[in-house]
Design a protein around this motif. Structure first.
Motif, PDB file in Angstrom:
ATOM      1  N   PRO A   9       0.905  -1.330  -0.137  1.00  0.00           N
ATOM      2  CA  PRO A   9      -0.063   0.109   0.189  1.00  0.00           C
ATOM      3  C   PRO A   9       0.767   1.384   0.134  1.00  0.00           C
ATOM      4  CG  PRO A   9      -1.002  -1.571   1.693  1.00  0.00           C
ATOM      5  CD  PRO A   9       0.477  -1.891   0.921  1.00  0.00           C
ATOM      6  N   TYR A  10       2.154   1.064   0.682  1.00  0.00           N
ATOM      7  CA  TYR A  10       2.941   2.333   0.447  1.00  0.00           C
ATOM      8  C   TYR A  10       3.376   2.788  -0.745  1.00  0.00           C
ATOM      9  CZ  TYR A  10       7.245   4.891   1.564  1.00  0.00           C
ATOM     10  OH  TYR A  10       8.311   5.723   1.591  1.00  0.00           O
ATOM     11  N   TRP A  11       4.048   1.653  -1.471  1.00  0.00           N
ATOM     12  CA  TRP A  11       4.354   1.922  -2.693  1.00  0.00           C
ATOM     13  C   TRP A  11       3.258   2.259  -3.796  1.00  0.00           C
ATOM     14  CZ3 TRP A  11       9.226   2.976  -2.658  1.00  0.00           C
ATOM     15  CH2 TRP A  11      10.140   2.047  -1.867  1.00  0.00           C
ATOM     16  N   LEU A  12       2.142   1.723  -3.563  1.00  0.00           N
ATOM     17  CA  LEU A  12       0.830   2.106  -4.441  1.00  0.00           C
ATOM     18  C   LEU A  12       0.528   3.619  -4.155  1.00  0.00           C
ATOM     19  CD1 LEU A  12      -1.137  -0.956  -4.253  1.00  0.00           C
ATOM     20  CD2 LEU A  12      -0.203  -0.255  -6.142  1.00  0.00           C
ATOM     21  N   MET A  13       0.540   4.033  -2.891  1.00  0.00           N
ATOM     22  CA  MET A  13       0.126   5.423  -2.600  1.00  0.00           C
ATOM     23  C   MET A  13       1.481   6.366  -3.196  1.00  0.00           C
ATOM     24  SD  MET A  13      -1.293   5.777   1.253  1.00  0.00           S
ATOM     25  CE  MET A  13      -0.236   4.603   2.053  1.00  0.00           C
ATOM     26  N   LEU A  14       2.390   5.853  -3.138  1.00  0.00           N
ATOM     27  CA  LEU A  14       3.699   6.828  -3.686  1.00  0.00           C
ATOM     28  C   LEU A  14       3.446   6.956  -5.329  1.00  0.00           C
ATOM     29  CD1 LEU A  14       6.823   5.933  -1.823  1.00  0.00           C
ATOM     30  CD2 LEU A  14       5.148   7.815  -1.214  1.00  0.00           C
ATOM     31  N   ARG A  15       3.085   5.991  -5.803  1.00  0.00           N
ATOM     32  CA  ARG A  15       3.141   5.903  -7.172  1.00  0.00           C
ATOM     33  C   ARG A  15       1.898   6.576  -7.824  1.00  0.00           C
ATOM     34  NH1 ARG A  15       6.298   3.724 -10.981  1.00  0.00           N
ATOM     35  NH2 ARG A  15       7.412   2.520  -9.624  1.00  0.00           N
ATOM     36  N   ALA A  28      -1.000   7.716  -5.794  1.00  0.00           N
ATOM     37  CA  ALA A  28      -1.737   8.858  -4.883  1.00  0.00           C
ATOM     38  C   ALA A  28      -1.016   9.429  -3.793  1.00  0.00           C
ATOM     39  CB  ALA A  28      -2.898   8.066  -4.230  1.00  0.00           C
ATOM     40  N   PRO A  29       0.311  10.266  -4.327  1.00  0.00           N
ATOM     41  CA  PRO A  29       0.988  10.707  -3.176  1.00  0.00           C
ATOM     42  C   PRO A  29       0.244  11.821  -2.369  1.00  0.00           C
ATOM     43  CG  PRO A  29       1.431  11.662  -5.511  1.00  0.00           C
ATOM     44  CD  PRO A  29       0.524  10.796  -5.596  1.00  0.00           C
ATOM     45  N   GLY A  30      -0.709  12.208  -2.790  1.00  0.00           N
ATOM     46  CA  GLY A  30      -1.489  13.316  -1.673  1.00  0.00           C
ATOM     47  C   GLY A  30      -1.899  12.500  -0.673  1.00  0.00           C
ATOM     48  N   LEU A  31      -2.469  11.184  -1.198  1.00  0.00           N
ATOM     49  CA  LEU A  31      -3.029  10.417  -0.113  1.00  0.00           C
ATOM     50  C   LEU A  31      -1.840   9.879   1.235  1.00  0.00           C
ATOM     51  CD1 LEU A  31      -5.446   8.800   1.266  1.00  0.00           C
ATOM     52  CD2 LEU A  31      -4.787   6.869  -0.409  1.00  0.00           C
ATOM     53  N   TRP A  32      -0.746   9.862   0.543  1.00  0.00           N
ATOM     54  CA  TRP A  32       0.478   9.321   1.552  1.00  0.00           C
ATOM     55  C   TRP A  32       0.762  10.722   2.216  1.00  0.00           C
ATOM     56  CZ3 TRP A  32       3.048   6.380   4.337  1.00  0.00           C
ATOM     57  CH2 TRP A  32       4.150   6.762   4.883  1.00  0.00           C
ATOM     58  N   ASP A  33       0.620  11.759   1.673  1.00  0.00           N
ATOM     59  CA  ASP A  33       1.018  13.074   2.473  1.00  0.00           C
ATOM     60  C   ASP A  33       0.109  12.986   3.495  1.00  0.00           C
ATOM     61  OD1 ASP A  33       1.977  15.386   3.197  1.00  0.00           O
ATOM     62  OD2 ASP A  33       0.864  16.789   1.660  1.00  0.00           O
ATOM     63  N   ARG A  34      -1.487  12.945   3.597  1.00  0.00           N
ATOM     64  CA  ARG A  34      -2.265  13.080   4.535  1.00  0.00           C
ATOM     65  C   ARG A  34      -2.086  12.207   5.595  1.00  0.00           C
ATOM     66  NH1 ARG A  34      -5.571  14.110   0.110  1.00  0.00           N
ATOM     67  NH2 ARG A  34      -6.636  12.173   0.045  1.00  0.00           N
ATOM     68  N   GLY A  52      15.758   5.313  -3.914  1.00  0.00           N
ATOM     69  CA  GLY A  52      15.397   4.024  -3.575  1.00  0.00           C
ATOM     70  C   GLY A  52      13.927   3.958  -3.439  1.00  0.00           C
ATOM     71  N   MET A  53      13.301   5.186  -3.633  1.00  0.00           N
ATOM     72  CA  MET A  53      11.730   5.357  -3.056  1.00  0.00           C
ATOM     73  C   MET A  53      10.896   5.813  -3.896  1.00  0.00           C
ATOM     74  SD  MET A  53      12.489   6.381   1.024  1.00  0.00           S
ATOM     75  CE  MET A  53      10.719   6.240   1.393  1.00  0.00           C
ATOM     76  N   GLY A  54       9.892   5.220  -4.460  1.00  0.00           N
ATOM     77  CA  GLY A  54       8.770   5.806  -5.284  1.00  0.00           C
ATOM     78  C   GLY A  54       9.072   5.894  -6.663  1.00  0.00           C
ATOM     79  N   PRO A  55       8.161   6.344  -7.451  1.00  0.00           N
ATOM     80  CA  PRO A  55       8.202   6.571  -8.840  1.00  0.00           C
ATOM     81  C   PRO A  55       9.419   7.552  -9.069  1.00  0.00           C
ATOM     82  CG  PRO A  55       6.373   7.383  -8.048  1.00  0.00           C
ATOM     83  CD  PRO A  55       6.752   6.796  -6.949  1.00  0.00           C
ATOM     84  N   THR A  56       9.930   7.639 -10.317  1.00  0.00           N
ATOM     85  CA  THR A  56      11.050   8.529 -10.626  1.00  0.00           C
ATOM     86  C   THR A  56      10.831   8.972 -12.059  1.00  0.00           C
ATOM     87  OG1 THR A  56      13.364   8.914 -10.860  1.00  0.00           O
ATOM     88  CG2 THR A  56      12.704   6.665 -11.049  1.00  0.00           C
TER      89      THR A  56
END
Length: 381
Positions: free
Chosen positions: A54-60, A62-68, A211-215
């Motif tokens: 879920p962490y990686w999915l949010m980063l890729r 829905a980054p706003g969701l991870w921020d909240r 090493g974290m998230g989409p680039t």
């Protein structure tokens, strides 16, 4: 003495920092038995699916969701990233290893690693003191576990955060972020450039995705390719196979060249040879760049720790933050054309360097072992 170094591979930074500390512990105490465990590598697939994915999915997506989510975790002072039962059921090998290895000391180099070490103490699986190593320029309340005997932090800002969340001030030491011993060595920039096919004097731009998230490394290179600025881009994709494939498809024209590599142990030499580093703002990467007096352009920071990491270096005058490939390419071109600006940024970058971080952390950890060692000497006398 037996020492367990526990981490989680959320990106490569935590693992590399853990390995750096482990290597230094072995150097300072050659007779010790140091075991490094990546809890995610040892966990059950269901735990990984529910905890990591879920962490990686949010980063890729829905980054706003991870921020909240990450902001709420701090503001509401969450006490854990997962329930105790989830760690016990999902990472049984970690707890069984702690019980069978019977460590005299546990070093935790990631927040969930700190949680698991604290849980093991509460369950009576170990009596080993715990040292928590924070590897970002931001902390969170979950680090403040009462079972932790010592905390090492990058700077005074993180120390103040920890105190505000209830960590005893006398248990917190400002040490910096531990990096690989390769950064202690002065590498030959000319030899490094030649190994990567660079034989002229045009500046080298080191591009790393972290090493974290989409680039969007490939899009940055494509935008740079539209300029006419002489430069040699060395793009390090690491273990991101998707980024590697996309970068390998790009073709650039003179006066620019592009060299694409995957995972490499040559990061220290590449940083020392580069004119500018273009990267995601991971805590470990910032510590490495500072040791190399390297100006940095950060792109697409992940909400949360990466934003704070980037701000620390920007506030020091050693970095700029960009959003999107177009702006990133424009800033890189501008910096390459302004040698005075990049020289000034390089000097300011150096002010953030803490070259003794790894040694200080290991020494602090070993100091907690002295009562154990003294008791052992008394028993065997």
């Amino acid at each position: 003495m037996k020492i367990l170094v526990l981490t989680l591979s959320f990106g490569s930074g935590h693992v590399l920092a853990a390995q750096a500390v482990a290597d230094e512990l072995r150097r300072q105490r050659p007779a010790s038995n140091v075991l490094v465990i990546d809890a995610l590598a040892e966990c059950r697939w269901l735990f990984r699916a529910c905890y990591e994915w879920p962490y990686w999915l949010m980063l890729r997506y829905a980054p706003g969701l991870w921020d909240r989510f990450s902001t709420a975790r701090v503001n509401q002072k969450h006490e854990g990233t997962a329930p105790t039962w989830a760690f016990r059921a999902g990472c049984p090998k970690v707890f069984s290893t702690i019980k069978s290895f019977t460590p005299d000391l546990i070093v935790a180099a990631e927040v969930a690693a700190c949680e698991m070490a604290a849980i093991a103490r509460r369950l009576g699986l170990t009596r080993a003191p715990i040292v928590s190593v924070i590897t970002d320029y931001e902390s969170e309340p979950i680090w403040v576990q009462p079972e932790v005997a010592g905390f090492t932090v990058p700077d005074e800002n993180v120390r103040a955060e920890m105190i505000s969340w209830g960590a005893p001030a006398d248990r917190i030491s400002i040490c910096g972020i531990p990096v690989d011993p390769a950064f202690d060595v002065l590498h030959n920039p000319k030899a490094t450039r030649l190994r990567h096919g660079i034989s002229d004097n045009a500046p080298m731009v080191l591009l790393m995705g972290g090493g974290m998230g989409p680039t969007r490394m490939d899009q940055v290179v494509e935008r740079l390719g539209e300029s006419n600025t002489p430069m040699h881009i060395v793009a390090v994709a690491g273990k991101d196979k998707r980024a590697l494939r996309r970068l390998e498809r790009i073709r650039v024209k003179a006066p620019m060249s592009l060299r694409v590599i995957g995972w490499t142990n040559e990061v220290a030499a590449l940083m020392q040879a580069a004119r500018i580093l273009v990267t995601k703002p991971g805590g470990l990467t910032i510590a490495e760049a500072a040791l190399c007096s390297l100006p940095v352009a950060f792109f697409d920071p992940i909400p949360g720790a990466e934003f704070v990491n980037a701000k620390r270096m920007v506030d020091a005058g050693a970095a700029v933050v960009t959003q999107g490939p177009i702006e990133t390419a424009r800033v890189i071109n501008s910096l390459l054309k302004d040698e005075k600006a990049t020289d000034a940024m390089a000097l300011r970058s150096q002010t953030m360097a803490r070259p003794n971080a790894r040694r200080e952390i290991a020494s602090l950890a070993l100091a907690l072992l002295e009562p154990v060692a003294a008791a052992t000497r008394r028993r065997t006398a």
